[in-house]
Design a protein around this motif. Structure first.
Motif, PDB file in Angstrom:
ATOM      1  N   PHE A  65      -3.151  13.676  -5.585  1.00 40.05           N
ATOM      2  CA  PHE A  65      -1.850  13.051  -5.325  1.00 40.05           C
ATOM      3  C   PHE A  65      -0.772  14.086  -5.037  1.00 40.05           C
ATOM      4  O   PHE A  65       0.404  13.787  -5.120  1.00 40.05           O
ATOM      5  CB  PHE A  65      -1.442  12.178  -6.517  1.00 40.05           C
ATOM      6  N   ARG A  66      -1.133  15.321  -4.678  1.00 42.61           N
ATOM      7  CA  ARG A  66      -0.157  16.401  -4.463  1.00 42.61           C
ATOM      8  C   ARG A  66       0.724  16.150  -3.247  1.00 42.61           C
ATOM      9  O   ARG A  66       1.901  16.458  -3.263  1.00 42.61           O
ATOM     10  CB  ARG A  66      -0.869  17.750  -4.304  1.00 42.61           C
ATOM     11  N   THR A  67       0.172  15.611  -2.185  1.00 45.36           N
ATOM     12  CA  THR A  67       0.973  15.295  -0.996  1.00 45.36           C
ATOM     13  C   THR A  67       0.822  13.800  -0.704  1.00 45.36           C
ATOM     14  O   THR A  67      -0.086  13.140  -1.219  1.00 45.36           O
ATOM     15  CB  THR A  67       0.507  16.104   0.232  1.00 45.36           C
ATOM     16  N   LEU A  68       1.728  13.313   0.101  1.00 41.15           N
ATOM     17  CA  LEU A  68       1.664  11.891   0.458  1.00 41.15           C
ATOM     18  C   LEU A  68       0.395  11.590   1.235  1.00 41.15           C
ATOM     19  O   LEU A  68      -0.216  10.531   1.051  1.00 41.15           O
ATOM     20  CB  LEU A  68       2.902  11.498   1.267  1.00 41.15           C
ATOM     21  N   ASN A  69      -0.034  12.512   2.060  1.00 37.62           N
ATOM     22  CA  ASN A  69      -1.250  12.322   2.841  1.00 37.62           C
ATOM     23  C   ASN A  69      -2.484  12.255   1.935  1.00 37.62           C
ATOM     24  O   ASN A  69      -3.331  11.369   2.096  1.00 37.62           O
ATOM     25  CB  ASN A  69      -1.393  13.452   3.865  1.00 37.62           C
ATOM     26  N   THR A  70      -2.596  13.172   0.988  1.00 37.78           N
ATOM     27  CA  THR A  70      -3.766  13.150   0.102  1.00 37.78           C
ATOM     28  C   THR A  70      -3.717  11.955  -0.847  1.00 37.78           C
ATOM     29  O   THR A  70      -4.764  11.417  -1.213  1.00 37.78           O
ATOM     30  CB  THR A  70      -3.891  14.460  -0.706  1.00 37.78           C
ATOM     31  N   ALA A  71      -2.516  11.533  -1.235  1.00 43.07           N
ATOM     32  CA  ALA A  71      -2.407  10.331  -2.075  1.00 43.07           C
ATOM     33  C   ALA A  71      -2.897   9.104  -1.313  1.00 43.07           C
ATOM     34  O   ALA A  71      -3.623   8.261  -1.857  1.00 43.07           O
ATOM     35  CB  ALA A  71      -0.968  10.132  -2.531  1.00 43.07           C
ATOM     36  N   SER A  72      -2.515   9.000  -0.043  1.00 37.35           N
ATOM     37  CA  SER A  72      -2.971   7.884   0.778  1.00 37.35           C
ATOM     38  C   SER A  72      -4.480   7.934   0.987  1.00 37.35           C
ATOM     39  O   SER A  72      -5.155   6.896   0.926  1.00 37.35           O
ATOM     40  CB  SER A  72      -2.238   7.899   2.113  1.00 37.35           C
ATOM     41  N   GLU A  73      -5.013   9.124   1.229  1.00 41.99           N
ATOM     42  CA  GLU A  73      -6.464   9.257   1.391  1.00 41.99           C
ATOM     43  C   GLU A  73      -7.205   8.905   0.112  1.00 41.99           C
ATOM     44  O   GLU A  73      -8.255   8.256   0.155  1.00 41.99           O
ATOM     45  CB  GLU A  73      -6.813  10.689   1.811  1.00 41.99           C
ATOM     46  N   TYR A  77       0.821  -1.184   0.000  1.00 41.85           N
ATOM     47  CA  TYR A  77       0.000   0.000   0.000  1.00 41.85           C
ATOM     48  C   TYR A  77       0.869   1.253   0.000  1.00 41.85           C
ATOM     49  O   TYR A  77       0.600   2.199  -0.741  1.00 41.85           O
ATOM     50  CB  TYR A  77      -0.929  -0.033   1.217  1.00 41.85           C
ATOM     51  N   MET A  78       1.882   1.264   0.858  1.00 36.33           N
ATOM     52  CA  MET A  78       2.744   2.443   0.934  1.00 36.33           C
ATOM     53  C   MET A  78       3.556   2.628  -0.342  1.00 36.33           C
ATOM     54  O   MET A  78       3.842   3.753  -0.745  1.00 36.33           O
ATOM     55  CB  MET A  78       3.662   2.357   2.154  1.00 36.33           C
ATOM     56  N   GLY A  79       3.919   1.529  -1.002  1.00 34.31           N
ATOM     57  CA  GLY A  79       4.618   1.645  -2.282  1.00 34.31           C
ATOM     58  C   GLY A  79       3.754   2.322  -3.327  1.00 34.31           C
ATOM     59  O   GLY A  79       4.228   3.186  -4.084  1.00 34.31           O
ATOM     60  N   PHE A  80       2.488   1.959  -3.378  1.00 34.71           N
ATOM     61  CA  PHE A  80       1.562   2.617  -4.297  1.00 34.71           C
ATOM     62  C   PHE A  80       1.364   4.085  -3.904  1.00 34.71           C
ATOM     63  O   PHE A  80       1.244   4.950  -4.770  1.00 34.71           O
ATOM     64  CB  PHE A  80       0.216   1.897  -4.315  1.00 34.71           C
ATOM     65  N   ALA A  81       1.330   4.370  -2.618  1.00 35.23           N
ATOM     66  CA  ALA A  81       1.157   5.757  -2.166  1.00 35.23           C
ATOM     67  C   ALA A  81       2.360   6.607  -2.587  1.00 35.23           C
ATOM     68  O   ALA A  81       2.188   7.727  -3.096  1.00 35.23           O
ATOM     69  CB  ALA A  81       0.966   5.804  -0.658  1.00 35.23           C
ATOM     70  N   PHE A  82       3.577   6.082  -2.388  1.00 36.44           N
ATOM     71  CA  PHE A  82       4.769   6.833  -2.804  1.00 36.44           C
ATOM     72  C   PHE A  82       4.818   7.002  -4.319  1.00 36.44           C
ATOM     73  O   PHE A  82       5.168   8.066  -4.812  1.00 36.44           O
ATOM     74  CB  PHE A  82       6.044   6.142  -2.299  1.00 36.44           C
ATOM     75  N   ALA A  83       4.503   5.941  -5.067  1.00 35.33           N
ATOM     76  CA  ALA A  83       4.534   6.042  -6.528  1.00 35.33           C
ATOM     77  C   ALA A  83       3.501   7.052  -7.028  1.00 35.33           C
ATOM     78  O   ALA A  83       3.781   7.839  -7.942  1.00 35.33           O
ATOM     79  CB  ALA A  83       4.282   4.670  -7.152  1.00 35.33           C
ATOM     80  N   GLY A  84       2.319   7.043  -6.467  1.00 36.13           N
ATOM     81  CA  GLY A  84       1.303   8.008  -6.871  1.00 36.13           C
ATOM     82  C   GLY A  84       1.694   9.424  -6.519  1.00 36.13           C
ATOM     83  O   GLY A  84       1.484  10.359  -7.295  1.00 36.13           O
ATOM     84  N   TRP A  85       2.298   9.601  -5.349  1.00 39.36           N
ATOM     85  CA  TRP A  85       2.715  10.931  -4.927  1.00 39.36           C
ATOM     86  C   TRP A  85       3.832  11.470  -5.810  1.00 39.36           C
ATOM     87  O   TRP A  85       3.803  12.621  -6.252  1.00 39.36           O
ATOM     88  CB  TRP A  85       3.147  10.856  -3.480  1.00 39.36           C
ATOM     89  N   LEU A  86       4.839  10.621  -6.114  1.00 39.18           N
ATOM     90  CA  LEU A  86       5.981  11.082  -6.892  1.00 39.18           C
ATOM     91  C   LEU A  86       5.652  11.294  -8.361  1.00 39.18           C
ATOM     92  O   LEU A  86       6.072  12.277  -8.964  1.00 39.18           O
ATOM     93  CB  LEU A  86       7.137  10.082  -6.754  1.00 39.18           C
ATOM     94  N   ILE A  87       4.907  10.376  -8.942  1.00 39.75           N
ATOM     95  CA  ILE A  87       4.689  10.428 -10.389  1.00 39.75           C
ATOM     96  C   ILE A  87       3.430  11.202 -10.757  1.00 39.75           C
ATOM     97  O   ILE A  87       3.435  12.013 -11.686  1.00 39.75           O
ATOM     98  CB  ILE A  87       4.670   9.003 -10.973  1.00 39.75           C
ATOM     99  N   LEU A  88       2.351  10.976 -10.035  1.00 38.21           N
ATOM    100  CA  LEU A  88       1.089  11.627 -10.387  1.00 38.21           C
ATOM    101  C   LEU A  88       0.863  12.937  -9.644  1.00 38.21           C
ATOM    102  O   LEU A  88      -0.070  13.673  -9.972  1.00 38.21           O
ATOM    103  CB  LEU A  88      -0.081  10.679 -10.109  1.00 38.21           C
ATOM    104  N   GLY A  89       1.684  13.247  -8.651  1.00 39.90           N
ATOM    105  CA  GLY A  89       1.513  14.461  -7.861  1.00 39.90           C
ATOM    106  C   GLY A  89       1.453  15.744  -8.670  1.00 39.90           C
ATOM    107  O   GLY A  89       0.586  16.593  -8.435  1.00 39.90           O
ATOM    108  N   PRO A  90       2.342  15.955  -9.634  1.00 41.67           N
ATOM    109  CA  PRO A  90       2.269  17.203 -10.409  1.00 41.67           C
ATOM    110  C   PRO A  90       1.052  17.290 -11.343  1.00 41.67           C
ATOM    111  O   PRO A  90       0.707  18.379 -11.791  1.00 41.67           O
ATOM    112  CB  PRO A  90       3.551  17.176 -11.243  1.00 41.67           C
ATOM    113  N   TYR A  91       0.403  16.190 -11.606  1.00 36.08           N
ATOM    114  CA  TYR A  91      -0.689  16.176 -12.589  1.00 36.08           C
ATOM    115  C   TYR A  91      -2.080  16.042 -11.984  1.00 36.08           C
ATOM    116  O   TYR A  91      -3.064  16.264 -12.667  1.00 36.08           O
ATOM    117  CB  TYR A  91      -0.484  15.025 -13.579  1.00 36.08           C
ATOM    118  N   HIS A  92      -2.171  15.626 -10.727  1.00 34.52           N
ATOM    119  CA  HIS A  92      -3.481  15.343 -10.136  1.00 34.52           C
ATOM    120  C   HIS A  92      -3.552  15.939  -8.737  1.00 34.52           C
ATOM    121  O   HIS A  92      -2.650  15.743  -7.918  1.00 34.52           O
ATOM    122  CB  HIS A  92      -3.695  13.831 -10.071  1.00 34.52           C
ATOM    123  N   ILE A  93      -4.613  16.640  -8.438  1.00 32.27           N
ATOM    124  CA  ILE A  93      -4.750  17.311  -7.135  1.00 32.27           C
ATOM    125  C   ILE A  93      -4.839  16.314  -5.981  1.00 32.27           C
ATOM    126  O   ILE A  93      -4.410  16.608  -4.874  1.00 32.27           O
ATOM    127  CB  ILE A  93      -5.975  18.255  -7.147  1.00 32.27           C
TER     128      ILE A  93
END
Length: 144
Positions: free
Chosen positions: A19-27, A1-17
């Motif tokens: 996934f901007r922070t690790l907390n919002t990606a996890s939520e 789960y945390m691996g997916f959270a980090f990957a979403g935060w790092l890669i999708l963070g600039p493109y999706h609101i």
């Protein structure tokens, strides 16, 4: 789960609101596991360039498939297995432990005298209080 959270935060963070922070990606991923916001998450990624869009599709499909269909199914199967075991114990009784098997093979009753030291009389409920003597480490004598 945390691996997916980090990957979403790092890669999708600039493109999706979401996934901007690790907390919002996890939520966001937690809400995806529960089936909330699926359409909104997919729809907002359709407004970016094609490479993040393609990655987001693979990322979200793999995450949803893995967690909803595999991990949650595994949790349900564990719960069902425990339920079947408890149901079987209720119908057939609990399996015997080594102690219960040992007690069943012993034919002598506690009142028979086989479990007393030489010279002891019948015990009361407080017989353990008299065993505090220093020389009480003599072997037990079995009467036959």
């Amino acid at each position: 789960y945390m691996g997916f959270a980090f990957a979403g935060w790092l890669i999708l963070g600039p493109y999706h609101i979401k996934f901007r922070t690790l907390n919002t990606a996890s939520e966001c991923m937690y809400s995806l596991i529960n089936g909330d916001d699926m359409f909104a998450t997919f729809y907002e990624m359709g407004q970016t360039s094609w490479l993040p869009w393609l990655y987001s599709r693979f990322y979200l499909y793999i995450f949803i498939s893995l967690f909803i269909y595999v991990v949650l199914s595994m949790m349900i199967s564990i719960i069902m297995d425990v339920y079947e075991a408890v149901k079987d114990y209720q119908e057939n009784g609990f399996p015997k432990t080594d102690l219960h098997e040992f007690i069943e093979c012993c034919d002598d009753r506690p009142e028979s005298g086989c479990y007393r030291l030489e010279g002891e009389t019948a015990c009361s409920i407080f017989c353990c209080c008299r065993r505090g003597r220093a020389n009480s480490y003599e072997p037990m004598i079995v009467q036959s």
